[in-house]
Design an enzyme around this catalytic site. Structure first.
Site, PDB file in Angstrom:
ATOM      1  CG  ASN A 288      73.946  48.189  76.886  1.00  0.00           C
ATOM      2  OD1 ASN A 288      74.237  49.201  76.927  1.00  0.00           O
ATOM      3  ND2 ASN A 288      73.144  47.864  76.000  1.00  0.00           N
TER       4      ASN A 288
ATOM      5  CD  GLU B 297      70.332  53.813  71.116  1.00  0.00           C
ATOM      6  OE1 GLU B 297      69.078  53.254  70.997  1.00  0.00           O
ATOM      7  OE2 GLU B 297      71.251  53.144  71.645  1.00  0.00           O
TER       8      GLU B 297
ATOM      9  CB  CYS C 224      69.408  49.159  72.569  1.00  0.00           C
ATOM     10  SG  CYS C 224      71.089  49.656  71.899  1.00  0.00           S
TER      11      CYS C 224
HETATM   12  P1  NDP Z   1      69.305  53.625  83.379  1.00  0.00           P
HETATM   13  O1  NDP Z   1      68.400  54.270  82.324  1.00  0.00           O
HETATM   14  O2  NDP Z   1      68.643  53.950  84.702  1.00  0.00           O
HETATM   15  O3  NDP Z   1      70.895  53.965  83.275  1.00  0.00           O
HETATM   16  C1  NDP Z   1      71.656  54.521  82.215  1.00  0.00           C
HETATM   17  C2  NDP Z   1      72.434  55.540  82.766  1.00  0.00           C
HETATM   18  O4  NDP Z   1      71.786  56.609  83.119  1.00  0.00           O
HETATM   19  C3  NDP Z   1      73.514  55.133  83.909  1.00  0.00           C
HETATM   20  O5  NDP Z   1      74.570  55.917  83.651  1.00  0.00           O
HETATM   21  C4  NDP Z   1      72.636  55.559  85.021  1.00  0.00           C
HETATM   22  O6  NDP Z   1      73.409  55.859  86.152  1.00  0.00           O
HETATM   23  C5  NDP Z   1      72.077  57.152  84.422  1.00  0.00           C
HETATM   24  N1  NDP Z   1      71.006  57.404  85.297  1.00  0.00           N
HETATM   25  C6  NDP Z   1      70.109  56.640  86.056  1.00  0.00           C
HETATM   26  N2  NDP Z   1      69.251  57.656  86.699  1.00  0.00           N
HETATM   27  C7  NDP Z   1      69.570  58.889  86.164  1.00  0.00           C
HETATM   28  C8  NDP Z   1      68.719  60.262  86.386  1.00  0.00           C
HETATM   29  N3  NDP Z   1      67.797  60.367  87.420  1.00  0.00           N
HETATM   30  N4  NDP Z   1      69.442  61.162  85.937  1.00  0.00           N
HETATM   31  C9  NDP Z   1      70.443  61.184  85.105  1.00  0.00           C
HETATM   32  N5  NDP Z   1      71.238  59.909  84.772  1.00  0.00           N
HETATM   33  C10 NDP Z   1      70.386  58.811  85.272  1.00  0.00           C
HETATM   34  O7  NDP Z   1      69.260  52.019  83.233  1.00  0.00           O
HETATM   35  P2  NDP Z   1      69.668  50.748  84.277  1.00  0.00           P
HETATM   36  O8  NDP Z   1      71.206  50.414  84.010  1.00  0.00           O
HETATM   37  O9  NDP Z   1      69.121  50.967  85.546  1.00  0.00           O
HETATM   38  O10 NDP Z   1      69.184  49.467  83.572  1.00  0.00           O
HETATM   39  C11 NDP Z   1      67.537  49.464  83.604  1.00  0.00           C
HETATM   40  C12 NDP Z   1      66.964  48.915  82.219  1.00  0.00           C
HETATM   41  O11 NDP Z   1      67.169  49.879  81.410  1.00  0.00           O
HETATM   42  C13 NDP Z   1      67.699  47.793  81.683  1.00  0.00           C
HETATM   43  O12 NDP Z   1      67.347  46.501  82.295  1.00  0.00           O
HETATM   44  C14 NDP Z   1      67.181  47.760  80.396  1.00  0.00           C
HETATM   45  O13 NDP Z   1      65.770  47.264  80.152  1.00  0.00           O
HETATM   46  C15 NDP Z   1      67.220  49.276  80.180  1.00  0.00           C
HETATM   47  N6  NDP Z   1      68.589  49.559  79.363  1.00  0.00           N
HETATM   48  C16 NDP Z   1      68.548  49.740  78.061  1.00  0.00           C
HETATM   49  C17 NDP Z   1      69.728  50.115  77.205  1.00  0.00           C
HETATM   50  C18 NDP Z   1      69.733  50.076  76.061  1.00  0.00           C
HETATM   51  O14 NDP Z   1      70.968  50.070  75.359  1.00  0.00           O
HETATM   52  N7  NDP Z   1      68.591  50.260  75.517  1.00  0.00           N
HETATM   53  C19 NDP Z   1      71.160  50.241  78.123  1.00  0.00           C
HETATM   54  C20 NDP Z   1      70.828  50.053  79.688  1.00  0.00           C
HETATM   55  C21 NDP Z   1      69.743  49.820  80.119  1.00  0.00           C
HETATM   56  P3  NDP Z   1      73.584  54.522  87.316  1.00  0.00           P
HETATM   57  O15 NDP Z   1      74.406  53.679  86.355  1.00  0.00           O
HETATM   58  O16 NDP Z   1      74.599  55.087  88.100  1.00  0.00           O
HETATM   59  O17 NDP Z   1      72.197  54.241  87.586  1.00  0.00           O
END
Ligand code: NDP
Length: 499
Positions: free
Chosen positions: A155, A253, A287
């Site tokens: 994001n 975060e 967020c």
């Molecule tokens: P994730 O938390 O899954 O992804 C964030 C990062 O973590 C990405 O780089 C992702 O990789 C990585 N990741 C995922 N699984 C693992 C793991 N098991 N071990 C280590 N790293 C991992 O969020 P999503 O992108 O799937 O989004 C899902 C929801 O999360 C959104 O709809 C929202 O609600 C929330 N979100 C909140 C954010 C915030 O700023 N508060 C930011 C993003 C998401 P990859 O991209 O390859 O999956």
């Protein structure tokens, strides 16, 4: 719009200063058009292993480079980002969908962070303090941790990366970074900029790939001593558990359920502007996005009418069009999650005032668009008032008093950002004291953090660390206490003190 080159290069891992192709890859989709714009490498654990090795080797020399010289690299990174601001912004809009004005703001945030953190190269303050014994000197200073792992979301694909990588590198660490799979272009461009700015090989390593393969391998790797993560609560929690078992430092975060409080003395038109910007900017996928409006019952109807009128004017579409105010959602999974919450809200008895559906007319059918949505008569215990939706959905919650508003604001598991619109100075000061979030705004929406202040939240939003501000250095450094005894004899602390 300025004409800039938007050629998207082939994306490769950057390990030990070498650009490396990976056999497997996946298409990255522009959420505004549904077109595949680039392939993202799907690396395996071998790439993580290689990156950690390169980082470990590079860090041995990098830690000995004087911090003001390390900072020179960051200044150059800042200059290059500034030079390429328009190109970076347009590419950011293409991969992430946020409207171009916001993309420019995000790139600017990275530029600001570069200059700010570079300034820390001449500070990195420790303390000197009197020793309790004669002829003895005492001080503390920050030392780098070693190899640090960064896991970042889609994001804010460049801003969050700069919040984490700049302090880490400035402090003398080497970095292994896994960017989100949805948004690899910003990561590639930033790595290129670091290379051009003269960062020694191996100090920054970028490994593209899934969270379950690359992210997991980083979390489990013994030589990575810190994980700094931004993303969802589920992923953050599971990373923290794994890091806990290894006694590995982890900075999280995560989500928010941020509220704007509108009191009965507020400037309602200003409040509407603040709500619109913080709720529908980045299509609510921040967020810090405002997803609750806690309004004094005396002005509820007036505020609703003004909000509806203003929402009616929001244009939805491809963010590269300067007139568009609301861009797409990142992907279909995001749309499905929002739709699910719309049904939950209706089932719980909330009243849907506008929106509530995916936009799929001829102009929007290829992208992932969701109409800005307003629920009203939402109550504290409804799931739409408690859970992060991550879309352009706002819930209006009426209250009778300031105290009730504060209680409502604080009654969620998250604690990232909050805001109050009021002209009453007493309420302003009580609010900044009593709202239990890491960030509080007065007469502004819930978004708009500046990089020289700490960014992060309380309760379920994080685990006590902060991105950005001087506090970001705490994540990537250890404190070392140093005692120099120049008395020429053994002096024992607490024992040989003259009474
Ligand atoms: P994730 O938390 O899954 O992804 C964030 C990062 O973590 C990405 O780089 C992702 O990789 C990585 N990741 C995922 N699984 C693992 C793991 N098991 N071990 C280590 N790293 C991992 O969020 P999503 O992108 O799937 O989004 C899902 C929801 O999360 C959104 O709809 C929202 O609600 C929330 N979100 C909140 C954010 C915030 O700023 N508060 C930011 C993003 C998401 P990859 O991209 O390859 O999956």
């Amino acid at each position: 719009m300025a004409a800039v080159s938007l050629d998207v290069p082939q994306i490769m891992n950057y390990i030990g200063g070498i650009w490396q192709a990976v056999k497997e890859s996946r298409g990255v989709i522009n959420p505004a058009t549904g077109e595949t714009i680039v392939q993202v490498p799907l690396s395996g654990t071998d790439s993580v292993e290689e990156a950690v090795k390169a980082a470990k080797k590079a860090q041995q020399d990098w830690r000995l480079v004087p911090a003001p010289q390390r900072a020179e690299v960051l200044y150059r990174v800042g200059f290059l980002m500034k030079e390429r601001k328009e190109r970076l912004s347009q590419l950011l809009t293409m991969e992430n969908g946020k409207v171009i004005e916001e993309a420019r703001g995000e790139v600017q945030e990275g530029i600001d962070m570069a200059y700010y953190m570079a300034g820390e190269g001449r500070r990195l303050f420790g303390q000197t303090t009197p020793a309790e014994l004669k002829d003895k000197f005492a001080m503390s200073n920050r030392v780098p941790v070693g190899v640090v792992g960064l896991i970042t979301p889609w994001n804010f694909p460049i801003a969050i990366a700069t919040w984490k990588s700049f302090p880490a590198i400035l402090a003398g660490n080497a970095v292994v970074w896994k960017p989100a799979t949805e948004t690899p272009i910003m990561a590639y461009e930033l790595a290129k900029i670091f290379e051009e700015a003269g960062l020694p090989s191996g100090v920054l390593n970028v490994v593209f790939g899934s969270g379950s393969a690359v992210g997991e391998a980083m979390v489990q790797h013994k030589e990575i001593r810190v994980i700094s993560f931004t993303g969802s609560n589920d992923t953050g929690r599971s990373i923290a558990e794994k890091c806990g078992k290894q006694l590995k430092k982890v900075s999280l975060e995560m989500g928010g359920k941020n509220a704007v409080i509108v009191m009965d003395d507020a400037d309602l038109q200003l409040a509407v502007e603040g709500i619109l910007w913080s709720a529908f900017g980045t299509s609510g996928q921040r967020c810090t996005a405002c997803s609750r409006v806690i309004v004094h019952e005396k002005v509820k109807q007036d505020l609703e009418e003004r909000l509806l009128a203003a929402m009616d004017k929001l244009t939805i579409g491809n963010g590269l069009d300067e007139s568009v105010k609301v861009g797409p959602i990142i992907n279909q999974t995001g749309i499905d999650k929002i739709k699910e919450y719309i049904e939950i809200g209706k089932d719980e008895g909330a009243i849907l005032l506008t929106g509530g559906q995916q936009v799929i007319d001829d102009d929007h059918k290829d992208g992932f668009y969701f109409a800005p949505t307003l629920f009203t008569d939402v109550t504290a215990n409804m799931r739409i008032a408690q859970e992060e939706i991550f879309g352009p959905v706002v819930s209006i919650i009426p209250v009778k008093s300031f105290d009730e508003a504060v209680e409502m604001n604080n009654g969620v598991e998250y604690g990232l950002s909050s805001s109050i619109f009021t002209n009453d100075v007493n309420q302003v000061f009580r609010a900044q004291r009593d709202l239990d979030t890491g960030i509080v705004y007065v007469n502004a929406g819930t978004t708009g953090a500046e990089i020289h202040l700490p960014f992060g939240g309380t309760k379920g939003t994080g685990n006590g660390h902060r991105d950005s501000g001087v506090q970001a250095l705490d994540v990537f450094t250890e404190w070392k206490a140093i005692y120099v005894d120049y008395s020429g004899k053994l002096q024992r602390a607490q024992i040989d003190v003259e009474s």
